[in-house]
Motif scaffolding. Structure first.
Motif, PDB file in Angstrom:
ATOM      1  N   GLN A 319       0.827  -1.208   0.000  1.00 34.26           N
ATOM      2  CA  GLN A 319       0.000   0.000   0.000  1.00 34.26           C
ATOM      3  C   GLN A 319       0.863   1.261   0.000  1.00 34.26           C
ATOM      4  OE1 GLN A 319      -2.906  -0.148   3.170  1.00 34.26           O
ATOM      5  NE2 GLN A 319      -4.172  -1.618   2.051  1.00 34.26           N
ATOM      6  N   GLY A 320       2.002   1.202   0.669  1.00 30.55           N
ATOM      7  CA  GLY A 320       2.910   2.333   0.653  1.00 30.55           C
ATOM      8  C   GLY A 320       3.475   2.593  -0.734  1.00 30.55           C
ATOM      9  N   ARG A 321       3.830   1.537  -1.447  1.00 31.89           N
ATOM     10  CA  ARG A 321       4.325   1.691  -2.809  1.00 31.89           C
ATOM     11  C   ARG A 321       3.228   2.195  -3.737  1.00 31.89           C
ATOM     12  NH1 ARG A 321       6.179  -4.095  -3.734  1.00 31.89           N
ATOM     13  NH2 ARG A 321       6.305  -3.428  -5.921  1.00 31.89           N
ATOM     14  N   PHE A 322       2.003   1.726  -3.511  1.00 32.45           N
ATOM     15  CA  PHE A 322       0.869   2.174  -4.318  1.00 32.45           C
ATOM     16  C   PHE A 322       0.652   3.673  -4.135  1.00 32.45           C
ATOM     17  CE2 PHE A 322      -3.902   2.045  -5.147  1.00 32.45           C
ATOM     18  CZ  PHE A 322      -3.774   1.799  -6.494  1.00 32.45           C
ATOM     19  N   GLN A 338       4.899   4.884   6.587  1.00 26.82           N
ATOM     20  CA  GLN A 338       5.849   5.105   5.494  1.00 26.82           C
ATOM     21  C   GLN A 338       6.256   6.569   5.441  1.00 26.82           C
ATOM     22  OE1 GLN A 338       5.417   3.229   1.600  1.00 26.82           O
ATOM     23  NE2 GLN A 338       5.286   5.273   0.712  1.00 26.82           N
ATOM     24  N   ARG A 339       7.525   6.819   5.150  1.00 23.50           N
ATOM     25  CA  ARG A 339       8.076   8.169   5.230  1.00 23.50           C
ATOM     26  C   ARG A 339       7.336   9.168   4.346  1.00 23.50           C
ATOM     27  NH1 ARG A 339      14.406   8.665   4.430  1.00 23.50           N
ATOM     28  NH2 ARG A 339      14.237   7.445   6.369  1.00 23.50           N
ATOM     29  N   SER A 340       6.997   8.779   3.109  1.00 19.17           N
ATOM     30  CA  SER A 340       6.358   9.730   2.189  1.00 19.17           C
ATOM     31  C   SER A 340       4.993  10.181   2.699  1.00 19.17           C
ATOM     32  CB  SER A 340       6.226   9.121   0.793  1.00 19.17           C
ATOM     33  OG  SER A 340       5.490   7.911   0.847  1.00 19.17           O
ATOM     34  N   LEU A 341       4.355   9.375   3.532  1.00 24.20           N
ATOM     35  CA  LEU A 341       3.096   9.765   4.154  1.00 24.20           C
ATOM     36  C   LEU A 341       3.335  10.453   5.495  1.00 24.20           C
ATOM     37  CD1 LEU A 341       1.174   6.504   3.341  1.00 24.20           C
ATOM     38  CD2 LEU A 341       0.293   8.764   2.782  1.00 24.20           C
ATOM     39  N   ARG A 342       4.230   9.889   6.271  1.00 22.49           N
ATOM     40  CA  ARG A 342       4.475  10.379   7.635  1.00 22.49           C
ATOM     41  C   ARG A 342       5.100  11.764   7.647  1.00 22.49           C
ATOM     42  NH1 ARG A 342       8.683   6.881   9.486  1.00 22.49           N
ATOM     43  NH2 ARG A 342      10.064   8.517   8.687  1.00 22.49           N
ATOM     44  N   ASP A 343       5.969  12.051   6.679  1.00 20.54           N
ATOM     45  CA  ASP A 343       6.763  13.277   6.734  1.00 20.54           C
ATOM     46  C   ASP A 343       6.247  14.395   5.821  1.00 20.54           C
ATOM     47  OD1 ASP A 343       8.340  11.855   8.462  1.00 20.54           O
ATOM     48  OD2 ASP A 343       9.912  11.417   6.998  1.00 20.54           O
ATOM     49  N   ASP A 344       5.136  14.191   5.168  1.00 18.49           N
ATOM     50  CA  ASP A 344       4.598  15.225   4.280  1.00 18.49           C
ATOM     51  C   ASP A 344       3.564  16.051   5.035  1.00 18.49           C
ATOM     52  OD1 ASP A 344       3.422  16.786   2.321  1.00 18.49           O
ATOM     53  OD2 ASP A 344       3.339  15.177   0.829  1.00 18.49           O
ATOM     54  N   PRO A 345       3.834  17.330   5.310  1.00 18.05           N
ATOM     55  CA  PRO A 345       2.886  18.141   6.091  1.00 18.05           C
ATOM     56  C   PRO A 345       1.536  18.322   5.402  1.00 18.05           C
ATOM     57  CG  PRO A 345       4.639  19.511   5.170  1.00 18.05           C
ATOM     58  CD  PRO A 345       5.054  18.097   4.949  1.00 18.05           C
ATOM     59  N   LYS A 346       1.514  18.260   4.079  1.00 20.67           N
ATOM     60  CA  LYS A 346       0.244  18.432   3.360  1.00 20.67           C
ATOM     61  C   LYS A 346      -0.659  17.212   3.528  1.00 20.67           C
ATOM     62  CE  LYS A 346       1.494  22.280   0.969  1.00 20.67           C
ATOM     63  NZ  LYS A 346       2.747  22.692   1.587  1.00 20.67           N
ATOM     64  N   VAL A 347      -0.065  16.075   3.902  1.00 18.50           N
ATOM     65  CA  VAL A 347      -0.803  14.816   4.031  1.00 18.50           C
ATOM     66  C   VAL A 347      -1.392  14.642   5.426  1.00 18.50           C
ATOM     67  CG1 VAL A 347      -0.489  12.300   4.064  1.00 18.50           C
ATOM     68  CG2 VAL A 347       0.461  13.650   2.186  1.00 18.50           C
ATOM     69  N   GLN A 348      -0.788  15.256   6.414  1.00 17.10           N
ATOM     70  CA  GLN A 348      -1.170  14.993   7.806  1.00 17.10           C
ATOM     71  C   GLN A 348      -2.615  15.340   8.119  1.00 17.10           C
ATOM     72  OE1 GLN A 348       0.745  13.091   9.759  1.00 17.10           O
ATOM     73  NE2 GLN A 348       1.830  13.040   7.799  1.00 17.10           N
ATOM     74  N   ALA A 349      -3.167  16.360   7.454  1.00 16.04           N
ATOM     75  CA  ALA A 349      -4.568  16.699   7.702  1.00 16.04           C
ATOM     76  C   ALA A 349      -5.494  15.569   7.271  1.00 16.04           C
ATOM     77  CB  ALA A 349      -4.927  17.991   6.962  1.00 16.04           C
ATOM     78  N   PHE A 350      -5.117  14.859   6.211  1.00 15.29           N
ATOM     79  CA  PHE A 350      -5.922  13.721   5.780  1.00 15.29           C
ATOM     80  C   PHE A 350      -5.868  12.599   6.813  1.00 15.29           C
ATOM     81  CE2 PHE A 350      -5.472  15.925   1.748  1.00 15.29           C
ATOM     82  CZ  PHE A 350      -6.714  15.723   1.160  1.00 15.29           C
ATOM     83  N   ARG A 351      -4.677  12.374   7.362  1.00 16.73           N
ATOM     84  CA  ARG A 351      -4.551  11.343   8.412  1.00 16.73           C
ATOM     85  C   ARG A 351      -5.454  11.673   9.595  1.00 16.73           C
ATOM     86  NH1 ARG A 351      -4.991   8.450  11.749  1.00 16.73           N
ATOM     87  NH2 ARG A 351      -3.633   6.876  12.689  1.00 16.73           N
ATOM     88  N   GLU A 352      -5.486  12.938   9.984  1.00 16.29           N
ATOM     89  CA  GLU A 352      -6.350  13.358  11.082  1.00 16.29           C
ATOM     90  C   GLU A 352      -7.823  13.234  10.705  1.00 16.29           C
ATOM     91  OE1 GLU A 352      -7.314  17.397  13.699  1.00 16.29           O
ATOM     92  OE2 GLU A 352      -5.437  17.245  12.581  1.00 16.29           O
TER      93      GLU A 352
END
Length: 420
Positions: A319-322, A338-352
């Motif tokens: 799923q991380g590669r996808f 995964q780093r590309s998800l964990r470390d992207d500030p633009k992505v964190q709002a989606f995680r929340e």
């Protein structure tokens, strides 16, 4: 209804005679990315050969129904989670609960609960979430700061204050873009209410409820106060460029637009925009639990092999590669390490936001109802209907659409009573 057929195999060598051919249908761009993941699956499972058929989004729904009617369904398919109730009601899909219970790979407690629930119809599990989709706010952080706001809105009251301060319609500048032909925005506001959108087991609309009227009022007021232009997405032209120019300070959209904004806006503007969870009426709000799932058809010839593919595509590393290939966000919490998800500030709002999502009503007719809801809401935006009139009209249209459902449920209830 033209489909692109892609044969995915590990090598060009002759297949062994005991190889099983697994048919897999995908919808839209996901097929382009998954081709890069399948060679590893075939290496790990040398007895399985995957034939991938990529359906265009515009034709996929009809293609699936036609395949079911003609007994020509694939073994496994991608399926939008709003389409799953329809095919489950038709008896087209294989129940998966037993396979999930025996799986060492798929752990239900690792999935966002509301996303998982979209795969359950009438108490039976028919799909496994593949990727998720939800909506939240993209916003111009530098524009908000210049107007005196240091953070995005946390509730509707703050949001209204910001929209008022950022809107200058006389100069063609608005707080937000809300295309009047898209139902996702109003639907998200409505899902934030405690009142359900349908009542009596999905037999009738519930749009005259206090909760929906509250959402519709906020939505219509945004146009009435000239904080959003009353235009469709076709009339909006290039929303990325307009967002970059400051025509809109807020844009209500989904995860695919992270890469679109990065591609379309100058790199120098990267620090001038961000994402934020949706504000709710009285605090952080819910959004829609959207996305696509993986299903096995009831008449599949290779159900065990299809399940192996579902397990493979459900692994956190895959799923991380996808996500890296396409930007489709994973439905498992562990995949977000995964780093590309964990470390992207633009992505964190989606995680929340994913901890606060709600599914749409699990009835096959929902998309049709949502389209009618938006058509009526656009009339309210234009001033042709009051909120009360619009809510009553949406209920009338929903009740008409649900007429067959009521007849079927009542007939089933009557038959069950006769058998007692």
């Amino acid at each position: 209804m033209v489909a692109v057929l892609m044969h995915v195999s590990l090598t060009a060598c002759t297949q062994h005679t005991d190889t099983r051919t697994l048919t897999f249908w995908t919808i839209g761009r996901e097929g382009e990315a998954v081709t890069q993941l399948l060679p590893e699956f075939e290496r790990e499972n040398p007895g399985i050969h995957v034939v991938l058929q990529q359906l265009p989004l515009s034709a996929a729904h009809q293609k699936l129904l036609t395949a079911f009617a003609g007994d020509s369904t694939p073994d496994i398919s991608q399926l939008g989670n709003t389409w799953l109730p329809e095919l489950a009601a038709l008896g087209a899909l294989e129940p998966l609960q037993t396979r999930v219970a025996q799986s060492s790979i798929i752990r239900t407690d690792d999935y966002f609960p509301s996303i998982w629930s979209t795969n359950v119809y009438d108490g039976v599990l028919y799909g496994v979430p593949w990727y998720i989709d939800t909506r939240l706010l993209f916003y111009r952080s530098n524009v908000l700061k210049a107007a005196g706001f240091d953070a995005p809105p946390r509730d509707w009251h703050e949001w209204r204050r910001m929209l008022a301060a950022l809107s200058h319609p006389e100069r063609g500048i608005y707080g937000i873009l809300l295309p009047t032909n898209e139902y996702e925005q109003l639907m998200s506001l409505a899902l934030q209410q405690s009142d359900p959108l349908l009542r009596d087991g999905g037999r009738y609309g519930n749009f005259e409820s206090a909760g929906f009227k509250r959402a519709l009022t906020f939505y219509v007021d945004t146009f009435r106060l000239h904080q959003a232009p009353p235009i469709t997405n076709i009339e909006a032209g290039n929303p990325w460029e307009e967002f970059g120019r400051g025509v809109y300070s807020f844009y209500f959209s989904g995860p695919w637009n992270i890469q679109e904004f990065r591609k379309r806006l100058p790199a120098a503007q990267e620090a001038q925009w961000n994402t934020a969870p949706l504000p709710g009426p009285d605090g952080p709000g819910a959004s829609v639990a959207g996305g696509s799932s993986l299903v096995i058809f009831r008449k599949a010839r290779n159900k065990q092999e299809a399940w192996k593919l579902i397990e493979y595509l459900s692994r956190p590393d895959v799923q991380g590669r996808f996500y890296d290939l396409l930007g489709d966000m994973p439905p498992r919490r562990s995949s977000w390490s995964q780093r590309s998800l964990r470390d992207d500030p633009k992505v964190q709002a989606f995680r929340e936001q994913l901890e606060r999502v709600k599914p749409t009503p699990p009835v096959p007719e929902w998309e049709q109802i949502a389209n009618e809801m938006q058509l009526v809401a656009a009339q309210a935006v234009a001033g042709n209907l009051t909120v009360d009139q619009a809510a009553a009209e949406i209920d009338r249209r929903a009740d008409h659409i649900l007429e067959k459902r009521r007849w079927m449920l009542d007939r089933a209830h009557h038959a069950a009573g006769e058998n007692l």
